[in-house]
Design a protein around this motif. Structure first.
Motif: not given
Length: 191
Positions: A104-112
């Motif tokens: 997985f990659i972090p979503s656009a909403n993620s701060t990680d």
């Protein structure tokens, strides 16, 4: 800090103009992934307690660790399992106990920014948007563009190991050294 943003932006611009006809999903073949970038010449991708790590050797300080072999999953996902075999120095690869973990990659909403593995993706983890341009791994955005925003973050405690990150920005400037990398399914020639 090492920034290779021009390479990353150049590839992103190039990738976003690629015709959808040349992008594809992988067949049922299994493959490993390798990171290429400044001073990073095809390091293999490892699973280390659910985190994606690229390294020139099996990462230390993890009990559930192993190089990953991928097979295509549903809707553009990449399903990882431990790789069997031996290292280039003849030692047996450390095989983790993980199985059927989606990259997985972090979503656009993620701060990680940490790329990792999961068996049950949360809303902050994107697992279904991976596409291929030849042997280059790209991600399809919600807008339908194709990007490669992978970065290697240098591990301060382990020489030759990097955590795989996604979408590093100028705000992340003080958080360590980052190197833009491309992720490919082709091993380096010295393997």
């Amino acid at each position: 800090m090492m920034w290779t943003k021009p390479f990353g932006l150049c590839f992103v611009t190039f990738a976003s103009t690629v015709s959808a006809g040349v992008l594809n999903q992988r067949s049922s073949d299994s493959y490993s992934l390798y990171a290429y970038g400044e001073n990073i010449g095809g390091l293999p991708l490892y699973y280390a307690h659910g985190i994606a790590v690229i390294a020139n050797h099996t990462p230390a300080n993890a009990t559930d660790v192993g190089q990953v072999t991928f097979t295509p999953g549903s809707s553009g996902s990449l399903v990882g399992n431990p790789t069997n075999g031996t290292e280039s120095d003849g030692k047996r690869r450390t095989s983790g106990s993980f199985s059927n973990q989606e990259l997985f990659i972090p979503s656009a909403n993620s701060t990680d920014h940490q790329v990792g593995f999961t068996a049950d993706a949360s809303s902050d983890q994107v697992t279904k948007k991976f596409v291929w341009y030849g042997h280059f791994l790209l991600v399809e955005t919600d807008e339908g563009d194709y990007t490669s925003l992978f970065y290697a973050k240098e591990n301060q405690t382990q020489d030759g190991a990097y955590s795989l990150q996604w979408n590093i920005t100028n705000e992340d400037d003080g958080d360590g050294e980052y190197y833009a990398v491309s992720i490919r399914s082709i091993a380096p020639s010295n393997v």
